[in-house]
Design a protein around this motif. Structure first.
Motif, short mmCIF file in Angstrom:
data_model
loop_
_atom_site.label_atom_id
_atom_site.label_comp_id
_atom_site.label_asym_id
_atom_site.label_seq_id
_atom_site.Cartn_x
_atom_site.Cartn_y
_atom_site.Cartn_z
N PRO A 1 0.81 -1.22 0.00
CA PRO A 1 0.00 0.00 0.00
C PRO A 1 0.85 1.27 0.00
O PRO A 1 0.40 2.32 -0.49
CB PRO A 1 -0.84 -0.11 1.27
CG PRO A 1 -0.15 -1.09 2.13
CD PRO A 1 0.60 -2.00 1.21
N SER B 1 -8.97 6.84 -0.92
CA SER B 1 -7.96 5.88 -1.32
C SER B 1 -6.72 5.99 -0.43
O SER B 1 -6.16 4.99 0.03
CB SER B 1 -7.58 6.10 -2.78
OG SER B 1 -6.58 5.20 -3.18
N CYS C 1 -5.20 3.26 2.25
CA CYS C 1 -3.80 2.80 2.23
C CYS C 1 -3.21 2.84 3.64
O CYS C 1 -2.52 1.90 4.06
CB CYS C 1 -2.97 3.67 1.29
SG CYS C 1 -3.15 3.28 -0.43
N CYS D 1 -4.78 0.10 5.64
CA CYS D 1 -4.23 -1.18 5.19
C CYS D 1 -2.86 -1.43 5.83
O CYS D 1 -2.57 -2.53 6.29
CB CYS D 1 -4.14 -1.21 3.68
SG CYS D 1 -3.48 -2.75 3.01
N PHE E 1 -7.13 -2.86 1.11
CA PHE E 1 -6.32 -2.50 -0.05
C PHE E 1 -7.16 -2.52 -1.32
O PHE E 1 -7.01 -1.65 -2.19
CB PHE E 1 -5.11 -3.43 -0.17
CG PHE E 1 -4.15 -3.03 -1.25
CD1 PHE E 1 -3.42 -1.86 -1.14
CD2 PHE E 1 -3.99 -3.81 -2.38
CE1 PHE E 1 -2.54 -1.48 -2.15
CE2 PHE E 1 -3.11 -3.44 -3.38
CZ PHE E 1 -2.38 -2.27 -3.27
N SER F 1 -9.08 0.58 -1.44
CA SER F 1 -8.20 1.69 -1.83
C SER F 1 -8.04 1.75 -3.35
O SER F 1 -8.11 2.82 -3.94
CB SER F 1 -6.84 1.52 -1.17
OG SER F 1 -5.95 2.52 -1.61
#
Length: 147
Positions: A9, A74, A78, A81, A97, A100
């Motif tokens: 990520p 997004s 990340c 994640c 993820f 994202s």
């Protein structure tokens, strides 16, 4: 299931940051255009296409708002994640993820739509110039140079 590590990520960070910078630049150029149109309107310089331009700008501003929102989502996914990977929650990290990437894809699709509207706005501006509406590429190529 595919194994991801904390670097996966993190690879999206620069891409998302650059996209957000591009979106901000587009927003700032539209804001400048709105100020210019407002000044022209205040000084009585009403253009023929000003209402169409305003509709187009309003639509583009909304698209940019959604593009930025999806880009931020997004970016947030990340970070989440990376935290999930850090905690060892691999199943959750895969889903976050994926979210994202979907948010990033949505942001890019909206960017493509906004670019299309931007070119239509330029075409609208150019439609006022009579010479451009009469000519085309073939007339320009095969123009008689003797006259």
């Amino acid at each position: 299931m595919l194994e991801i590590n904390i670097n996966t990520p993190a690879l999206l960070f620069p891409a998302i940051t650059l996209l957000m910078l591009a979106y901000t630049n587009r927003f700032l150029s539209l804001a400048s255009l709105v100020r210019k149109l407002h000044d022209e309107y205040q000084h009585g310089e009403k253009e023929k296409n000003i209402l169409n331009q305003i509709k187009n700008i309003r639509s583009r501003l909304n698209l940019i708002r959604y593009m930025q929102g999806l880009g931020i989502m997004s970016f947030l996914c990340c970070v989440l994640c990376m935290y999930a990977i850090f905690r060892g929650w691999m199943e959750v990290s895969h889903w976050i993820f994926a979210a994202s990437l979907i948010f990033l894809l949505g942001s890019i699709i909206l960017s493509l739509i906004e670019i299309n509207k931007s070119t239509k706005a330029i075409e609208l501006q150019l439609s006022d110039i009579e010479e451009l509406s009469k000519g085309n590429i073939f007339n320009d190529i095969f123009k008689n140079t003797e006259s």
